[in-house]
Design an enzyme around this catalytic site. Sequence first.
Site, PDB file in Angstrom:
ATOM      1  N   SER A 101     -16.688  -3.371 -26.546  1.00  0.00           N
ATOM      2  CA  SER A 101     -16.731  -4.941 -25.821  1.00  0.00           C
ATOM      3  C   SER A 101     -16.822  -4.562 -24.346  1.00  0.00           C
ATOM      4  O   SER A 101     -18.016  -3.985 -23.526  1.00  0.00           O
ATOM      5  CB  SER A 101     -15.573  -5.644 -26.027  1.00  0.00           C
ATOM      6  N   ASP A 197     -20.746 -11.777 -34.980  1.00  0.00           N
ATOM      7  CA  ASP A 197     -19.952 -11.803 -33.559  1.00  0.00           C
ATOM      8  C   ASP A 197     -20.016 -12.887 -32.760  1.00  0.00           C
ATOM      9  O   ASP A 197     -21.256 -13.158 -32.298  1.00  0.00           O
ATOM     10  CB  ASP A 197     -20.530 -10.634 -32.586  1.00  0.00           C
ATOM     11  N   HIS A 227     -16.506  -9.503 -34.027  1.00  0.00           N
ATOM     12  CA  HIS A 227     -16.536  -8.976 -32.645  1.00  0.00           C
ATOM     13  C   HIS A 227     -15.212  -7.617 -32.818  1.00  0.00           C
ATOM     14  O   HIS A 227     -15.298  -6.727 -31.924  1.00  0.00           O
ATOM     15  CB  HIS A 227     -15.982  -9.914 -31.623  1.00  0.00           C
TER      16      HIS A 227
END
Length: 249
Positions: A101, A197, A227
């Site tokens: 991320s 996601d 995610h």
Amino acid sequence: MSDTQFLETAMGRRIAYVKTEGKGPTILFLSGLKSDMEGTKAVALEAWAKAQGRAFLRFDYSGHGQSSGDFTDGAIGDWHEDTLAVVDTLIDGPVLVVGSSMGGWQALLLARARPGRVVGLVTIAAAPDFTEDGYWAGFSDAQKAELEREGFVSLPSDYDDDYIITRRLIEDGRDNLVLRSPLILDMPVRFLQGTEDTAVPTAQAVKLLEHVEGDDIRLTLVKGADHRFSDDECLRTIQKMVKVVLARI
């Protein structure tokens, strides 16, 4: 259980880290926003690296986990400084970076800043430029006015307490964007992205793939993954991609 150690950086921050000795290149895990080095992906990859006899390092950015500082005082550039301090001080030789991320953005910044050190790259739901393309672009006029007036806005999160997004985070993010100028990755690179996601859309992963330049870059979409990308199958996929990159270095 590995012991947590601390690095005092030149910027006056106390960075918590766990380092495993082994054969190189050192695998460096970069966590996401408001995540820490005790997260599922970091710990699972460390266990895999130990089993392979490979060097591994995970750490907490300032304002995260066991490191010093408050999250709301930090910004992308600060966490980039933390990453550079860890690489320059704690790691000898080449580095294979795994970024999750926001850690994917940090991985790209590191590859740009230390091209001679970073020899491989794996990202998981990478979120480069999210402060501008995600937060700022998604703010209403009222939120932008609140940010200017109060210095922050509060956003709900599916994964944690509400996020306090500061004006400094937005402004500093603009100084660290990676999708607005050429980004050459002269190394094996594997991007991983889940199709479910909701934090980083698949289109963003494709945009990153199209933007970067290099001869050995692949994007893998995992249907149904979200995610977190941290169920058993996703963890095995991360390990597989690290093995692929190691073999191609």
